[in-house]
Design an enzyme around this catalytic site. Structure first.
Site, mmCIF file in Angstrom:
data_model
loop_
_atom_site.group_PDB
_atom_site.id
_atom_site.type_symbol
_atom_site.label_atom_id
_atom_site.label_comp_id
_atom_site.label_asym_id
_atom_site.label_seq_id
_atom_site.Cartn_x
_atom_site.Cartn_y
_atom_site.Cartn_z
ATOM 1 N N CYS A 134 22.274 97.768 49.003
ATOM 2 C CA CYS A 134 22.440 97.714 50.458
ATOM 3 C C CYS A 134 23.897 97.957 50.831
ATOM 4 C CB CYS A 134 21.974 96.353 50.969
ATOM 5 S SG CYS A 134 22.234 96.115 52.728
ATOM 6 N N CYS A 137 25.189 95.736 53.651
ATOM 7 C CA CYS A 137 25.502 94.356 53.212
ATOM 8 C C CYS A 137 26.806 94.303 52.421
ATOM 9 C CB CYS A 137 24.395 93.813 52.290
ATOM 10 S SG CYS A 137 22.727 94.117 52.863
ATOM 11 N N ASP A 138 27.040 95.274 51.542
ATOM 12 C CA ASP A 138 28.074 95.092 50.516
ATOM 13 C C ASP A 138 29.251 96.075 50.561
ATOM 14 O OD1 ASP A 138 26.678 92.944 49.475
ATOM 15 O OD2 ASP A 138 25.423 94.210 48.219
#
Ligand code: NAP
Length: 312
Positions: A134, A137-138
């Site tokens: 993701c 997300c990261d």
């Protein structure tokens, strides 16, 4: 007489737990059924920094722990069972699990989706420690680091473009010598001088000591193996895997309307079956994040309550 729940939620990730909280708080008799353990995909996340209101560094399991306790507080019951069959038509829905049978006036499907994994040694070990599925997300954790993106479809190339906003270099590793992504997306990637390509290549192994430090890549045409190591000063690099995503919807095939395996809902999370709702990553939608999953769960639970009020 068998107990009939007002709301049965299948799935105990953020969408399911948020639905449980809202349903429980509305004094609906609520059951959350989760396969083997609570939490969904998010429990694999080491740190969440984009959930609104979370300023402290918090792990996936910690956030899920708080969501779970909150659902408990408002009376949602929970059970671990795997549903193997279901009847969704009619006023009383019947879910058949490996351990028991459950009856409900409404059902909220929150079974999520899982990314396809490479399946190589080290992948599991370094998930959240260099390996990610993701970018939203990261990506921020790789500010000014080198990252690799595995895959050649729309997701891989779009996410590679997104990652260029953070990483100093992004290399797309693709198993063929031509991308599958739409031409318009390809053109943007080819024009971006932060993006490089490693063609005809697959990742064979991911290695490191705690964090991801190197990987072995095979050229599928020549069979040659190359070890790519993190820059000495960085000590780590990122590998973002986008080789497909699979919604957990096999159980609902032929019973609920879907598109590419994802459940279709309206803005109120209603599926095409009366009294059946879907929430979170299992839905056909544009952004799969905790924040959208919990919003879906809340809406689904409120709508389930309205359905019960109207239908008895
Ligand atoms: P996808 O289109 O199925 O692409 C998967 C990519 O991963 C392909 O390039 C494939 O290689 C590669 N791959 C598959 N298994 C692999 C393995 N075991 N090892 C290495 N590489 C592997 O998946 P996606 O990119 O996630 O997209 C899914 C769907 O969503 C598509 O229909 C896509 O069009 C859509 N989507 C659209 C947009 C958009 O329109 N903006 C954005 C994202 C996704 P090959 O090419 O060799 O098969």
């Amino acid at each position: 007489m068998e107990k009939v729940y007002d709301v049965i939620i299948i799935g105990g990730g953020p969408a399911g737990l948020a639905a449980g909280l809202y349903a429980g708080r509305a004094r609906l008799r609520t059951l959350i059924i989760e396969g083997d353990k609570e939490g969904g995909q998010i429990v694999q996340t080491a740190e969440i920094e984009n959930y609104p209101g979370s300023l402290a560094e918090e792990s996936g399991p910690a956030l899920i722990g708080r969501m779970s306790a909150q659902a408990d507080k408002f009376g949602a019951e929970k059970t671990l069972d795997t549903i193997v069959d279901l009847e969704l038509e009619g006023a009383e829905k019947k879910l058949v699990g490996k351990k028991g049978t459950y009856l409900g006036k409404t059902v909220i499907i929150a079974t999520g989706a899982v990314p396809t994994v490479i399946g190589c040694p080290g992948e599991k070990e370094f998930t959240g420690k260099g390996v990610s599925y993701c970018a939203t997300c990261d990506a921020a954790f790789f500010e000014d680091f080198e990252v690799y993106v595995v895959g050649g479809g729309d997701s891989a190339v779009e996410e590679a473009l997104y990652l260029t906003k953070f990483a100093r270099k992004v290399t797309i590793i693709h198993r063929r010598d031509a991308l599958r992504a739409a031409k318009s997306i390809q053109e943007k990637a080819f024009a971006n001088d932060k993006i490089a390509f490693l063609w005809d290549s697959v990742v064979k192994e991911l290695k490191g000591d705690g964090l991801l430090e190197s990987m072995v890549v095979e050229n599928v045409k020549t069979g040659e193996l190359t070890e790519i190591c993190a820059d000495e000063e960085d000590g780590i690099f990122g590998v973002f895997v986008f080789i497909g995503f699979k919604p957990a919807t096999a159980l609902f095939q032929g019973k609920i309307s879907m598109e590419n395996g994802y459940i279709l809902t309206d803005a109120d999370m209603k599926t095409n079956v009366d009294g059946v709702f879907a929430a979170g990553d299992v839905r056909a939608k544009s952004l799969r994040q905790v924040v959208t999953a919990v919003a879906d769960g809340a809406i689904a639970a409120v709508q389930a309550g309205k359905y019960i009020d109207e239908n008895g």
